[in-house]
Design a protein around this motif. Structure first.
Motif, short mmCIF file in Angstrom:
data_model
loop_
_atom_site.label_atom_id
_atom_site.label_comp_id
_atom_site.label_asym_id
_atom_site.label_seq_id
_atom_site.Cartn_x
_atom_site.Cartn_y
_atom_site.Cartn_z
N LEU A 1 0.82 -1.21 0.00
CA LEU A 1 0.00 0.00 0.00
C LEU A 1 0.85 1.26 0.00
N ASN A 2 1.98 1.25 0.66
CA ASN A 2 2.83 2.44 0.71
C ASN A 2 3.61 2.67 -0.56
N GLN A 3 3.90 1.61 -1.31
CA GLN A 3 4.73 1.78 -2.49
C GLN A 3 3.94 2.23 -3.72
N THR A 4 2.63 2.07 -3.68
CA THR A 4 1.84 2.43 -4.84
C THR A 4 1.58 3.93 -4.85
N ASN A 5 1.59 4.51 -6.04
CA ASN A 5 1.30 5.92 -6.23
C ASN A 5 -0.17 6.04 -6.57
N LEU A 6 -0.97 6.52 -5.62
CA LEU A 6 -2.41 6.45 -5.77
C LEU A 6 -3.06 7.81 -5.68
N LYS A 7 -4.27 7.87 -6.23
CA LYS A 7 -5.10 9.07 -6.07
C LYS A 7 -5.70 9.06 -4.67
N LYS A 8 -6.32 10.17 -4.30
CA LYS A 8 -6.86 10.33 -2.96
C LYS A 8 -7.90 9.28 -2.62
N THR A 9 -8.83 8.99 -3.55
CA THR A 9 -9.89 8.02 -3.27
C THR A 9 -9.30 6.66 -2.97
N ASN A 10 -8.33 6.22 -3.76
CA ASN A 10 -7.72 4.93 -3.54
C ASN A 10 -6.94 4.90 -2.23
N LYS A 11 -6.24 5.97 -1.92
CA LYS A 11 -5.52 6.03 -0.65
C LYS A 11 -6.49 5.94 0.51
N ASP A 12 -7.66 6.58 0.38
CA ASP A 12 -8.65 6.52 1.46
C ASP A 12 -9.17 5.10 1.64
N ILE A 13 -9.40 4.39 0.54
CA ILE A 13 -9.86 3.00 0.63
C ILE A 13 -8.80 2.14 1.32
N TYR A 14 -7.55 2.30 0.91
CA TYR A 14 -6.49 1.49 1.49
C TYR A 14 -6.21 1.88 2.94
N THR A 15 -6.37 3.17 3.27
CA THR A 15 -6.21 3.59 4.66
C THR A 15 -7.28 2.96 5.53
N ALA A 16 -8.53 2.95 5.03
CA ALA A 16 -9.62 2.30 5.77
C ALA A 16 -9.35 0.80 5.92
N TYR A 17 -8.78 0.19 4.88
CA TYR A 17 -8.44 -1.24 4.95
C TYR A 17 -7.34 -1.49 5.98
N LEU A 18 -6.33 -0.62 6.01
CA LEU A 18 -5.27 -0.78 7.01
C LEU A 18 -5.81 -0.61 8.43
N GLN A 19 -6.73 0.33 8.62
CA GLN A 19 -7.35 0.49 9.94
C GLN A 19 -8.14 -0.75 10.31
N TYR A 20 -8.80 -1.33 9.32
CA TYR A 20 -9.54 -2.58 9.56
C TYR A 20 -8.57 -3.68 9.99
N LEU A 21 -7.42 -3.77 9.33
CA LEU A 21 -6.45 -4.82 9.67
C LEU A 21 -5.82 -4.60 11.04
N GLU A 22 -5.45 -3.36 11.34
CA GLU A 22 -4.72 -3.08 12.57
C GLU A 22 -5.63 -2.97 13.79
N GLU A 23 -6.75 -2.27 13.63
CA GLU A 23 -7.58 -1.97 14.79
C GLU A 23 -8.86 -2.79 14.84
N GLY A 24 -9.19 -3.44 13.75
CA GLY A 24 -10.42 -4.22 13.72
C GLY A 24 -11.67 -3.37 13.54
N THR A 25 -11.50 -2.13 13.06
CA THR A 25 -12.66 -1.27 12.84
C THR A 25 -13.47 -1.77 11.66
N ASN A 26 -14.68 -1.29 11.55
CA ASN A 26 -15.55 -1.68 10.45
C ASN A 26 -15.04 -1.08 9.14
N LEU A 27 -15.03 -1.86 8.10
CA LEU A 27 -14.58 -1.40 6.80
C LEU A 27 -15.77 -0.82 6.06
N ASP A 28 -15.92 0.50 6.11
CA ASP A 28 -17.05 1.19 5.50
C ASP A 28 -16.53 2.01 4.32
N LEU A 29 -17.04 1.73 3.13
CA LEU A 29 -16.60 2.44 1.93
C LEU A 29 -17.65 3.43 1.44
#
Length: 158
Positions: free
Chosen positions: A56-84
């Protein structure tokens, strides 16, 4: 002065048209980058969190994609709900399917993961083809029609 206002009217209408075309382009780029992410995940069948972060860090992404991947990382690390729901260019069915795709990563054995990633890859290829066709079809059409509309309004006001 009148002609300057007409030129401004034409520019404003064309900017609105480009904004509408941007939605089609963003949808295409979103599915393209998701497909690239799942290709990278296929290479990392261990699905370690650290490797996912590196991908996720190595890819050059637009804001929307970064937001999706950030939400996914939060889901992985903290167990929060993955809401898109914050991704406004996706409809509800696409949001659910993408969330389901991200939820299911790393939940099966290697053979099951390969089959699952192949199914997701086919879904994303289909979406990429559809969004590319929409982009190629509607963007030039919207641009040309809005230009003709702007010229027509300018002539009408003269």
């Amino acid at each position: 002065m009148k002609y300057i206002l007409m030129i401004c009217l034409i520019c404003v209408i064309m900017l609105v048209a480009q904004g509408v075309c941007k939605q089609y382009k963003d949808r295409y780029l979103l599915f393209e980058s998701l497909s690239e992410f799942f290709r990278q995940m296929r290479l990392n069948l261990g699905f370690q969190k650290q490797k996912i972060k590196e991908i996720l860090n190595q890819t050059n992404l637009k804001k929307t994609n970064k937001d999706i991947y950030t939400a996914y990382l939060q889901y992985l690390e903290e167990g929060t709900n993955l809401d898109l729901s914050f991704v406004h260019i996706l409809d509800d069915a696409e949001e659910e399917y993408i969330a389901k795709m991200l939820h299911s990563l790393g939940k099966h054995d290697t053979a099951g993961e390969i089959k699952q990633l192949e199914a997701y890859d086919m879904y994303l290829k289909d979406k990429i083809t559809k969004t590319l066709n929409e982009k190629e079809k509607y963007c030039p059409l919207i641009t040309k029609l809005s230009f003709l509309f702007a010229i027509g309004l300018a002539i009408l006001f003269i």
